[in-house]
Design an enzyme around this catalytic site. Sequence first.
Site, PDB file in Angstrom:
ATOM      1  N   HIS A 133       0.809  -1.225   0.000  1.00 58.43           N
ATOM      2  CA  HIS A 133       0.000   0.000   0.000  1.00 58.43           C
ATOM      3  C   HIS A 133       0.843   1.277   0.000  1.00 58.43           C
ATOM      4  O   HIS A 133       0.322   2.363  -0.197  1.00 58.43           O
ATOM      5  CB  HIS A 133      -0.952  -0.006   1.204  1.00 58.43           C
ATOM      6  CG  HIS A 133      -2.042  -1.028   1.064  1.00 58.43           C
ATOM      7  ND1 HIS A 133      -3.307  -0.724   0.647  1.00 58.43           N
ATOM      8  CD2 HIS A 133      -2.026  -2.373   1.244  1.00 58.43           C
ATOM      9  CE1 HIS A 133      -4.038  -1.821   0.587  1.00 58.43           C
ATOM     10  NE2 HIS A 133      -3.289  -2.844   0.953  1.00 58.43           N
ATOM     11  N   ARG A 241      -3.865  11.588   8.122  1.00 59.02           N
ATOM     12  CA  ARG A 241      -3.261  10.968   9.271  1.00 59.02           C
ATOM     13  C   ARG A 241      -2.064  11.847   9.606  1.00 59.02           C
ATOM     14  O   ARG A 241      -1.367  12.327   8.701  1.00 59.02           O
ATOM     15  CB  ARG A 241      -2.782   9.563   8.885  1.00 59.02           C
ATOM     16  CG  ARG A 241      -3.091   8.522   9.915  1.00 59.02           C
ATOM     17  CD  ARG A 241      -2.923   7.096   9.417  1.00 59.02           C
ATOM     18  NE  ARG A 241      -2.089   6.917   8.256  1.00 59.02           N
ATOM     19  CZ  ARG A 241      -0.745   6.964   8.270  1.00 59.02           C
ATOM     20  NH1 ARG A 241      -0.102   7.193   9.400  1.00 59.02           N
ATOM     21  NH2 ARG A 241      -0.066   6.778   7.158  1.00 59.02           N
ATOM     22  N   ASP A 340       3.202   9.609  -1.086  1.00 62.70           N
ATOM     23  CA  ASP A 340       2.054   8.832  -0.638  1.00 62.70           C
ATOM     24  C   ASP A 340       1.815   7.695  -1.624  1.00 62.70           C
ATOM     25  O   ASP A 340       1.834   7.922  -2.830  1.00 62.70           O
ATOM     26  CB  ASP A 340       0.806   9.751  -0.607  1.00 62.70           C
ATOM     27  CG  ASP A 340      -0.172   9.374   0.493  1.00 62.70           C
ATOM     28  OD1 ASP A 340      -0.177   8.197   0.908  1.00 62.70           O
ATOM     29  OD2 ASP A 340      -0.927  10.261   0.940  1.00 62.70           O
TER      30      ASP A 340
END
Length: 692
Positions: A133, A241, A340
């Site tokens: 991920h 987050r 990311d």
Amino acid sequence: GVSTVSKSKDSVWIGWPGISSNVLTKKDKQDIINELKKHGCHPVFLNDTQIQNYYFGYSNTTLWPLFHYFTNMARYEDSFWRSYQEANELFCTETIKFADESARVWVHDYQLMLLPKMLRNTAPRSLIGFFLHTPFPSYEIFRQLPQRRELLEGLLGADLVGFHTYDYVRHFLTSISHGLGLENHLGSIKHNNRVVKADAFPIGIDYKKYAKNPKTRSVKKLVQSFDIFKKHNKIILAVDRADYSKGIPARLDAYELFLQQNQNYHGKVVMILLAVPSRENVQEYQQLRETIEQKVSRINGNFSTVDWSPISYRYQSLPFNELIALYSMADVMMVTPLRDGMNLVAKEYVASHHKSDGVLVLSEMAGAASELSEAIQVNPNDTQQVSNALVTALKMPAKEQKERMRAMQRRISTYTISTWADDYIGELEYSRDRQLKQPGHLRDTDLTQIAKVYKAADKRLILLDYDGTLKNFVASPSRSLAHPSSRVRRAIRKLTDNKQNRIIIVSGRPKNVLESFFETKGLGLIAEHGGWVFDAGNWVKYSLTPKRWKRPIKSILEKYTSRTPGSIVEEKDFALVWHYRNVSPDLAFVRKEELKMDLQGQLSDSEIGVFEGNKIIEIKPKNMHKGAIVAELLSQDKWDFIMAIGDDYTDEDMFRALPERSYSIRVGGGDTAARYQLDSVDEVINLLANLK
Ligand code: ADQ
């Protein structure tokens, strides 16, 4: 976590329940197991040390920063690594309880990179998928990991390794090639008799859930209660987050610059900044929180008026409905991570705008950038550019907002989280076929057949190549490294002891080297692809081509060697070889193509040819090849069992020269004239050892 899906469609999600086993009694654990079972889940219990060293340690203080290019933050500690191995073992033990041979196992994320190999060792035939991920970093970053090899080998236990974007796939394949010396063909890697496929599967969201929810009554009510923001202000929203990879401090700097340069927006915009608490046991995360809060107070302190503050900041996790309400109200969404894997917040914002208003400002460093090309894309490190993007976003005409939004919505509403999962599982399912489709791999029934014919035969001819067939390739052609194992020597000895057998090693190696490898009594040797033949205790020269060609060619090879670190020139009686096994793969590719062109220019219309083998370029007389020598051997006697085993292009000449009934076997993949195929040197030795 790990999910297993077996044929019966039962599936179970296996993961850490988020609590330390140090505080659990035996009964507590059983209760947790029973309760989770109702939800299709099963726990892996971790103790305090494992949570500290495996989860916060190796996973989040070694791998996470490194994979997001924060190399200075990555810490390498033996205790972390030991704990990581231990925890992966625990996951393996629990998974095996559910996964039979028909199961499909899907392993998720960087916390479990060793698990695919562990599972493969325990249940060799199951279908194993892995999905990462996070980004997979470039090899220049990845190689800094002390355990880079173990992690890559761990992943190669899977049938399918998935990433969010093709860039990550590329980085992974480069790491496999530089780190393990394994090549790939269109993303397929051959390893340990299996094919491992690497591919990109950009994760999606549950689109309907985000598209529908803003219309529900409870969300509409929430929107009204947030009206205080909306009255005079345009809303800029940022939700992440609280992680240093998300670029929150840099975003605040850009917002500050925007406020300095655009006084006209004072009192008219507000940034709602939501930071969700995360990994607070790791020091860097505590520091990050401080940095963010200092910047927020500085900006609010400098710019606020009696009835306006430029930032509304919260450090907490929000209920889903509130998140949706904010998404749907926001005029501008800022998603500006420094790095990311994908970023779902960006997609969720787009899905939540059913009226297709609103503008997304998106970092080009997020995996999502490749799908969301209609967003205003920015480099998050370019403070001025991000500030300008805010102005553009706030001024964007409604028509343009709609056009951009609609295009993005069309795309992410078709590739949702369920299409993503189906697509992945479908591809994983296909790996079963991929493994079976390996051309003509020798099966157990073929082995029995060969053993039977061998036994019944009176006169047997067995031709064996050496490198890549009886011995795995070694770093250099040097004699000491390439010496045969005692197991091979025993197997050959046993075959030559039988007077009905004629065993011949047919190699490209020089004669003195071959002679030193084996006990020569009763064994035939052919060196330099047929240049020399060892017959009744003497070497006989076969090649008639004069050797004058060698000198100019050698000087070309030497020129290439000096410009190509890691390469060497080997001189044999009838041939010259340029070895590039130890050259970095990309450089090797360029140099060998240049060299081939150079040599072909020199040697056109001559009896000397340029041949490409396993990490070598060989220059030798065209008429000196294994096919010619096989034809000679066949004419010498009437053989009723013929077997030939080899692994490269020189052996293909041999296979082609054999009669049809022969057992010709190619070691490794690729197009071949051989009838059968084996995957490794070990399999060859097993075959030979079993002939009685
Ligand atoms: P994350 O780094 O956690 O995921 P992201 O993809 O943005 O990042 O997912 C965050 C999720 O948390 C979103 O679904 C969001 O709705 C939810 N969330 C965020 N803020 C919230 C809040 N205040 N309250 C409640 N929920 C909140 C990792 C990788 C990503 C990759 C995903 C999925 O780092 O790059 O996209 O996995 O593969």
